[in-house]
Design an enzyme around this catalytic site. Structure first.
Site, PDB file in Angstrom:
ATOM      1  N   HIS A  12      66.317  27.641  33.314  1.00 20.60           N
ATOM      2  CA  HIS A  12      65.960  26.729  34.396  1.00 20.60           C
ATOM      3  C   HIS A  12      64.470  26.418  34.460  1.00 20.60           C
ATOM      4  O   HIS A  12      64.064  25.542  35.236  1.00 20.60           O
ATOM      5  CB  HIS A  12      66.452  27.275  35.744  1.00 20.60           C
ATOM      6  CG  HIS A  12      66.978  26.203  36.651  1.00 20.60           C
ATOM      7  ND1 HIS A  12      67.728  26.478  37.767  1.00 20.60           N
ATOM      8  CD2 HIS A  12      66.873  24.845  36.622  1.00 20.60           C
ATOM      9  CE1 HIS A  12      68.049  25.351  38.385  1.00 20.60           C
ATOM     10  NE2 HIS A  12      67.536  24.345  37.707  1.00 20.60           N
ATOM     11  N   ASP A  20      72.026  26.555  43.097  1.00 24.14           N
ATOM     12  CA  ASP A  20      71.567  27.766  42.417  1.00 24.14           C
ATOM     13  C   ASP A  20      71.836  28.983  43.299  1.00 24.14           C
ATOM     14  O   ASP A  20      71.836  28.881  44.528  1.00 24.14           O
ATOM     15  CB  ASP A  20      70.055  27.647  42.171  1.00 24.14           C
ATOM     16  CG  ASP A  20      69.551  28.467  40.996  1.00 24.14           C
ATOM     17  OD1 ASP A  20      70.053  29.585  40.795  1.00 24.14           O
ATOM     18  OD2 ASP A  20      68.631  27.998  40.286  1.00 24.14           O
ATOM     19  N   ASP A  52      72.316  25.002  38.316  1.00 22.08           N
ATOM     20  CA  ASP A  52      72.345  26.253  37.551  1.00 22.08           C
ATOM     21  C   ASP A  52      73.748  26.822  37.675  1.00 22.08           C
ATOM     22  O   ASP A  52      74.248  27.020  38.790  1.00 22.08           O
ATOM     23  CB  ASP A  52      71.310  27.218  38.143  1.00 22.08           C
ATOM     24  CG  ASP A  52      71.141  28.499  37.347  1.00 22.08           C
ATOM     25  OD1 ASP A  52      72.132  28.980  36.764  1.00 22.08           O
ATOM     26  OD2 ASP A  52      70.017  29.050  37.331  1.00 22.08           O
ATOM     27  N   GLU A  78      71.487  27.171  32.147  1.00 18.85           N
ATOM     28  CA  GLU A  78      71.737  28.615  32.173  1.00 18.85           C
ATOM     29  C   GLU A  78      73.130  29.022  31.687  1.00 18.85           C
ATOM     30  O   GLU A  78      73.614  30.113  32.007  1.00 18.85           O
ATOM     31  CB  GLU A  78      71.470  29.210  33.565  1.00 18.85           C
ATOM     32  CG  GLU A  78      70.021  29.104  34.025  1.00 18.85           C
ATOM     33  CD  GLU A  78      69.060  30.097  33.368  1.00 18.85           C
ATOM     34  OE1 GLU A  78      69.505  30.886  32.515  1.00 18.85           O
ATOM     35  OE2 GLU A  78      67.854  30.070  33.715  1.00 18.85           O
TER      36      GLU A  78
END
Length: 328
Positions: free
Chosen positions: A119, A143, A252, A297
Site C-alpha cells: 500500500h 483498509d 487494501d 496487498e
C-alpha cells in the site's frame, strides 16, 4: 434489442471520464514498503487469473502502462534506513514512477486501475490522480489500517503504513527535510476529502493523528452498528455530499476478514464480509464519480494454493464491481 454492456452503462453514468469505456491498468510489482516477500507478485497472479480478460468481457478496452517490469529492477544497491524508515529510496523511486503512470492514464480520461503491490504505492497513485483532478479529489480508503503514520510516529518504519501522511501534508520539516527522498511529494489531498471504511487495527499514534486533524473514519464498530449501506452513504456524504466530485478509491484486501481474503500480509480478524466489501465497490461505482482505483496487498506467497486462489478471485471481483458489474 441489443443489451448494453457494463462499460456502456458506466459510460452513461460517468461524470468525469472523457474516455470512460477504456480502463488504464498499471501493475506495480513492488514490496519495498513492508517486510514480507511475495506481494510484488500480486499483480501477476491477478493477470494470470484473467482480470484483463474479465474487464474486456465487460465491454471495456484496456490500456496498459508502459515498462511495468521496471519496478522489480529499480531497487538501489544501497538503501539504508533514514531515521526509522526502511527502504526509503526504493519506496520513493517506485512511488514517483507510479505517480507518473497514473497521471498519464488519468490525463487520457481513462479510469486508472492500479494493481499492487503493497500500500505504500498509494503515495504515488494519489499524487498521480490529484495532478489531473485537483485538490477536490475525494479519497475513499478501504483498509483494516489507517496508514497515516508519519516518519516520526511510525513504530515499524514500514512505509506501507505511512502513505497518507505524505499526501495530506502531515509531515513536518524534520520528517521530510529538503534532501529527503520524499521531498518531491507535495500535499495534494485535503483532510476533509478523505474518509476511511473498515478500520480495526490502528496504532496509538495514528489515533492521535486522526483525532487531531478531525479525519473521518468508519471502523468495523460503525459497520456493525449501522450496517454497510448506511456507513457507505455517510462516508460519501462526508467527502462528496452531492456526488459531484471525483473519487479515488484505495482498497487494501486486508480490509476483508481473513476468512474472505487470507493471502495478505497483515490480516486482522473481524473484517468486512465478502458482500460488505463488494457493496462498497458497487455503491462507489453507482455514483459515476470513480476516476481511480487501487487494489493492493494480495500476497501469493502467504497461505496454501486455495488461500491464494480465494484472495486473487476476490480481488478480481472487487475490481469488476468497481467497474460496474452488478448482481442483476
Amino acid at each position: 434489442m441489443t443489451q448494453l454492456t457494463d462499460a456502456q452503462l458506466m459510460a452513461d453514468r460517468s461524470k468525469f471520464l472523457k474516455n470512460s469505456t477504456t480502463v488504464g491498468i498499471t501493475c506495480v510489482s513492488f514490496s519495498g514498503g513492508q517486510p514480507k516477500g511475495g506481494v510484488e507478485d500480486g499483480p501477476v497472479e491477478m493477470v494470470r487469473f484473467g482480470i484483463l480478460d474479465q474487464i474486456q468481457g465487460m465491454g471495456y478496452s484496456v490500456e496498459l502502462s508502459e515498462n511495468m517490469d521496471k519496478y522489480r529492477t529499480m531497487q538501489p544497491a544501497h538503501d539504508p534506513p533514514i531515521g526509522k524508515l526502511k527502504n526509503p529510496r526504493y519506496v520513493s523511486m517506485a512511488a514517483r514512477r507510479v505517480a507518473e503512470q497514473v497521471q498519464a492514464q488519468c490525463s487520457q480520461g481513462r479510469l486508472a486501475v492500479t494493481l499492487g503491490g503493497d500500500h505504500s504505492i498509494a503515495m504515488g497513485t494519489l499524487v498521480g490522480s490529484s495532478a489531473v483532478y485537483g485538490d477536490d479529489l475525494c479519497v475513499v480508503w478501504i483498509d483494516a489500517h489507517s496508514d497515516i503514520n508519519t516518519p516520526s510516529s511510525t513504530d515499524s518504519g514500514n512505509l506501507h503504513g505511512c502513505p497518507l501522511s505524505f499526501v495530506l501534508g502531515l509531515c513536518d520539516e524534520s520528517d521530510v527535510p529538503a534532501d529527503s527522498p520524499f521531498a518531491w511529494v507535495k500535499p495534494c489531498i485535503r483532510k476533509t476529502r478523505l474518509v476511511y471504511i473498515g478500520l480495526r487495527d490502528v496504532d496509538a499514534g495514528e489515533k492521535a493523528i486522526l483525532r487531531k486533524h478531525n479525519i473521518k473514519a468508519f471502523s468495523m464498530h460503525d459497520v456493525d452498528k449501522y450496517g454497510i449501506g448506511r456507513v457507505v452513504e455517510m462516508a460519501l456524504d462526508h467527502v462528496n455530499k452531492d456526488r459531484v466530485l471525483p473519487i479515488h478509491m484505495s482498497f487494501d484486501v486486508d480490509a476483508l476478514d481473513p476468512s474472505v481474503a487470507p493471502a495478505t500480509g497483515t490480516p486482522v480478524r473481524g473484517g468486512l464480509t465478502f458482500r460488505e466489501g463488494h457493496y462498497i465497490c458497487e455503491a462507489v461505482a453507482e455514483t459515476g464519480c470513480l476516476v481511480a482505483l487501487d487494489l493492493v496487498e494480495v500476497n501469493p506467497a502467504l497461505g496454501d494454493p486455495e488461500s491464494l486462489r480465494q484472495t486473487v478471485a476476490v480481488g478480481c471481483s472487487l475490481i469488476r464491481c468497481s467497474l460496474g458489474e452488478s448482481l442483476l
